[in-house]
Design a protein around this motif. Structure first.
Motif, PDB file in Angstrom:
ATOM      1  N   PRO A 195       0.793  -1.235   0.000  1.00  0.00           N
ATOM      2  CA  PRO A 195       0.000   0.000   0.000  1.00  0.00           C
ATOM      3  C   PRO A 195       0.828   1.289   0.000  1.00  0.00           C
ATOM      4  N   PHE A 196       2.139   1.195   0.363  1.00  0.00           N
ATOM      5  CA  PHE A 196       2.948   2.404   0.477  1.00  0.00           C
ATOM      6  C   PHE A 196       4.216   2.267  -0.382  1.00  0.00           C
ATOM      7  N   PRO A 197       4.117   2.374  -1.675  1.00  0.00           N
ATOM      8  CA  PRO A 197       5.271   2.111  -2.553  1.00  0.00           C
ATOM      9  C   PRO A 197       6.432   3.078  -2.380  1.00  0.00           C
ATOM     10  N   LYS A 198       6.211   4.249  -1.769  1.00  0.00           N
ATOM     11  CA  LYS A 198       7.281   5.227  -1.568  1.00  0.00           C
ATOM     12  C   LYS A 198       7.768   5.284  -0.126  1.00  0.00           C
ATOM     13  N   LEU A 199       7.339   4.341   0.699  1.00  0.00           N
ATOM     14  CA  LEU A 199       7.679   4.360   2.120  1.00  0.00           C
ATOM     15  C   LEU A 199       9.188   4.255   2.326  1.00  0.00           C
ATOM     16  N   SER A 200       9.743   5.185   3.143  1.00  0.00           N
ATOM     17  CA  SER A 200      11.179   5.170   3.424  1.00  0.00           C
ATOM     18  C   SER A 200      11.491   5.351   4.908  1.00  0.00           C
ATOM     19  N   SER A 201      10.454   5.518   5.751  1.00  0.00           N
ATOM     20  CA  SER A 201      10.680   5.773   7.164  1.00  0.00           C
ATOM     21  C   SER A 201       9.501   5.268   7.981  1.00  0.00           C
ATOM     22  N   VAL A 202       9.811   4.601   9.110  1.00  0.00           N
ATOM     23  CA  VAL A 202       8.774   4.114  10.021  1.00  0.00           C
ATOM     24  C   VAL A 202       9.137   4.526  11.440  1.00  0.00           C
ATOM     25  N   TYR A 203       8.162   5.076  12.155  1.00  0.00           N
ATOM     26  CA  TYR A 203       8.319   5.341  13.585  1.00  0.00           C
ATOM     27  C   TYR A 203       7.360   4.396  14.301  1.00  0.00           C
ATOM     28  N   PHE A 204       7.878   3.580  15.224  1.00  0.00           N
ATOM     29  CA  PHE A 204       7.053   2.542  15.828  1.00  0.00           C
ATOM     30  C   PHE A 204       7.237   2.512  17.342  1.00  0.00           C
ATOM     31  N   VAL A 205       6.109   2.520  18.073  1.00  0.00           N
ATOM     32  CA  VAL A 205       6.093   2.345  19.526  1.00  0.00           C
ATOM     33  C   VAL A 205       5.011   1.318  19.833  1.00  0.00           C
ATOM     34  N   PRO A 206       5.347   0.174  20.441  1.00  0.00           N
ATOM     35  CA  PRO A 206       4.337  -0.863  20.704  1.00  0.00           C
ATOM     36  C   PRO A 206       3.312  -0.408  21.723  1.00  0.00           C
ATOM     37  N   ASP A 207       2.170  -1.103  21.757  1.00  0.00           N
ATOM     38  CA  ASP A 207       1.101  -0.714  22.671  1.00  0.00           C
ATOM     39  C   ASP A 207       1.440  -1.039  24.121  1.00  0.00           C
ATOM     40  N   THR A 208       2.191  -2.130  24.346  1.00  0.00           N
ATOM     41  CA  THR A 208       2.565  -2.491  25.720  1.00  0.00           C
ATOM     42  C   THR A 208       4.072  -2.711  25.820  1.00  0.00           C
ATOM     43  N   MET A 209       4.560  -3.806  25.264  1.00  0.00           N
ATOM     44  CA  MET A 209       5.985  -4.117  25.308  1.00  0.00           C
ATOM     45  C   MET A 209       6.427  -4.665  23.954  1.00  0.00           C
ATOM     46  N   TRP A 210       7.733  -4.619  23.747  1.00  0.00           N
ATOM     47  CA  TRP A 210       8.289  -5.145  22.505  1.00  0.00           C
ATOM     48  C   TRP A 210       8.133  -6.665  22.475  1.00  0.00           C
ATOM     49  N   LYS A 211       7.716  -7.171  21.305  1.00  0.00           N
ATOM     50  CA  LYS A 211       7.562  -8.603  21.097  1.00  0.00           C
ATOM     51  C   LYS A 211       8.333  -9.005  19.845  1.00  0.00           C
ATOM     52  N   GLU A 212       8.579 -10.283  19.719  1.00  0.00           N
ATOM     53  CA  GLU A 212       9.318 -10.789  18.564  1.00  0.00           C
ATOM     54  C   GLU A 212       8.603 -10.458  17.268  1.00  0.00           C
ATOM     55  N   GLU A 213       7.281 -10.486  17.317  1.00  0.00           N
ATOM     56  CA  GLU A 213       6.510 -10.201  16.099  1.00  0.00           C
ATOM     57  C   GLU A 213       6.727  -8.767  15.611  1.00  0.00           C
ATOM     58  N   HIS A 214       7.045  -7.852  16.532  1.00  0.00           N
ATOM     59  CA  HIS A 214       7.314  -6.474  16.129  1.00  0.00           C
ATOM     60  C   HIS A 214       8.605  -6.400  15.315  1.00  0.00           C
ATOM     61  N   TYR A 215       9.661  -7.068  15.810  1.00  0.00           N
ATOM     62  CA  TYR A 215      10.927  -7.081  15.079  1.00  0.00           C
ATOM     63  C   TYR A 215      10.763  -7.767  13.727  1.00  0.00           C
ATOM     64  N   THR A 216       9.987  -8.843  13.693  1.00  0.00           N
ATOM     65  CA  THR A 216       9.759  -9.562  12.436  1.00  0.00           C
ATOM     66  C   THR A 216       9.051  -8.680  11.428  1.00  0.00           C
ATOM     67  N   TRP A 217       8.040  -7.970  11.899  1.00  0.00           N
ATOM     68  CA  TRP A 217       7.287  -7.088  10.992  1.00  0.00           C
ATOM     69  C   TRP A 217       8.183  -5.986  10.432  1.00  0.00           C
TER      70      TRP A 217
END
Length: 475
Positions: free
Chosen positions: A348-370
């Protein structure tokens, strides 16, 4: 350098340079009075310079009855200069006393920030605004307490704001009052209104009447009524806002998930570049229609806070122009927003070059995978793929994100959205071409530089010595 040489050097600094240095020290309104008092204790020359420079005394803060006397001194010393007033009144008497003190100076107000714990002074507030007209006011911020606002509901006091009152108004930030705007506003570029509940015609009048409106912030946006189904008597004409560049909102009340006809869903901002949404369900397809690629083709930053991504069926709309995605406290499945495993034609975002991410509770392995899959999917872009977050778990190393993929540059940095950014007022006055703010320096007989010794001041003044401000809270 010997002490005498240092003192001689300081005494040779021109008055205008010293004033610029003094102004640079006025960074926080809560410390202005102690800072200026400290300047007055250095030497008689510095004291005379401070007293003769009215632009140093233009930020007036009142948070208690003890500060009324200090505010009076600031109002007198600011003379003819535009003033910035910050008033926090936790009880009615303080608000009334402050209004009486400010009344002779209302014609000089450049910015006004009011934080009130009670709405019982609504009549005084309305009278205060009326007495300011016409005024050079550029920034207006009025916040009633959150508790009072929640109890008040639709009975919040009306506040009439018209360009005839404030022809120079640039920004408005309101909470706990119902704004009654009388458009047009030729210079209004920033509007923040909490729990705003307009009809489509009111929203259209406000937007169309503000031709340079660039930023619109609407926390707790509420439909005027619960009847949101389209009908013959509904106002469904688009609300066009060509000047709008940034929009932030959260929804409150009843909004249809599929086709909502509230004023926000009718908004058409063809030049919108920044969109921030908080607390929205994924069933509201296209984020209330605002990601319609036919209406908004220039969005390059999208910030989602507390977004609920629980349904794969809802899907996430394509935003071809998006370059930065900010996800804060998103719940559910991140791949329902975007997945690095998608075919490039479906991403959906073909020009995406930057992501800012803060999890809802704690960091999980699935976050790093994504994040890893997302970075690898963007390996074809010319520049590095940037991943930012506010913090990582203590056991993680700083390079945790850096090692996700070869093309990643990671950063630990704070990120604040428009709905959590409150202090929009700038107090940096520029000197007029004719030197109007510093003309008062001319009446001081400065004498030769070597005549000024590092001595204690001896002028009669409320700031003369510690006893002169006994009982006055400078904090």
């Amino acid at each position: 350098m010997q002490t005498s040489d240092a003192e001689s050097f300081v005494q040779r600094v021109p008055n205008e340079i010293l004033i610029a240095i003094f102004k640079a020290g006025l960074q926080n309104p809560t410390s202005n009075a102690p800072f200026l008092l400290a300047l007055s204790k250095v030497c008689s020359r510095w004291r005379h310079i401070a007293l003769a420079a009215p632009e140093l005394w233009t930020i007036v803060q009142i948070t208690s009855t003890h500060q009324l006397e200090v505010a009076k001194v600031f109002l007198e010393r600011s003379r003819h200069c535009p003033i910035h007033v910050l008033l926090t009144a936790s009880y009615d008497l303080l608000f009334k006393q402050a209004v009486v003190l400010l009344d002779p100076h209302l014609h000089r107000l450049k910015s006004l920030e009011l934080d009130l714990d009670s709405g019982s002074n609504a009549d005084i507030l309305d009278e205060l605004i009326s007495c300011m007209a016409p005024s050079p006011l550029e920034h207006l911020r009025i916040h009633l307490s959150t508790m009072y606002t929640s109890l008040l509901g639709n009975f919040a006091p009306d506040l009439k704001i018209a360009e005839a009152f404030f022809p120079s108004l640039h920004s408005v930030n309101l909470r706990g009052v119902r704004p009654n705007f009388s458009a047009p506003f030729k210079h209004l570029s920033y509007i923040a209104m909490h729990a705003f509940a307009p009809s489509a015609s009111q929203m259209r009048s406000l937007v169309h009447g503000s031709p340079v409106l660039t930023t619109l912030v609407l926390p707790g946006f509420t439909p005027e009524s619960f009847h949101q189904f389209p009908g013959d008597d509904e106002d469904t004409e688009p609300i066009t806002a060509p000047s709008l560049r940034s929009l932030a909102f959260s929804l409150r009340g009843y909004h249809l998930p599929e086709v909502c006809n509230c004023p926000l869903a009718l908004l058409h901002a063809p030049n919108l570049e920044y969109l921030e949404v908080s607390g929205l369900l994924d069933s509201h397809k296209g984020l209330h229609g605002l990601l319609d690629r036919q209406k908004h083709t220039k969005i390059d930053v999208l910030r989602l806070e507390q977004y609920c991504a629980f349904s794969a069926d809802a899907g996430f709309p394509s935003v071809p122009s998006l370059k930065r995605l900010e996800l804060v406290g998103v719940q559910g499945r991140l791949e329902y927003i975007a997945s690095g495993n998608m075919a490039s034609s479906l991403f959906p975002f073909p020009k995406l070059s930057s992501v800012y991410f803060v999890p809802d509770t704690m960091w999980k392995e699935e976050h790093y995978t994504w994040l890893r899959d997302l970075a690898r999917a963007r390996a074809d872009i010319d520049s590095p793929f940037i991943i930012e977050t506010s913090s990582l778990p203590e056991q993680e190393q700083d390079d945790t994100l850096q090692n996700i993929a070869p093309n990643v540059v990671s950063r630990i940095s704070p990120s604040t959205g428009l709905m959590s950014f409150h202090d929009f007022t700038s107090y940096d006055d520029t000197e007029s071409e004719d030197g109007a703010y510093t003309d008062d320096l001319d009446y001081v007989d400065w004498g030769d530089d070597d005549e000024w010794e590092l001595d204690m001041y001896d002028d009669e003044d409320p700031f003369e010595d510690d006893e002169g401000l006994a009982g006055v809270d400078l904090g």
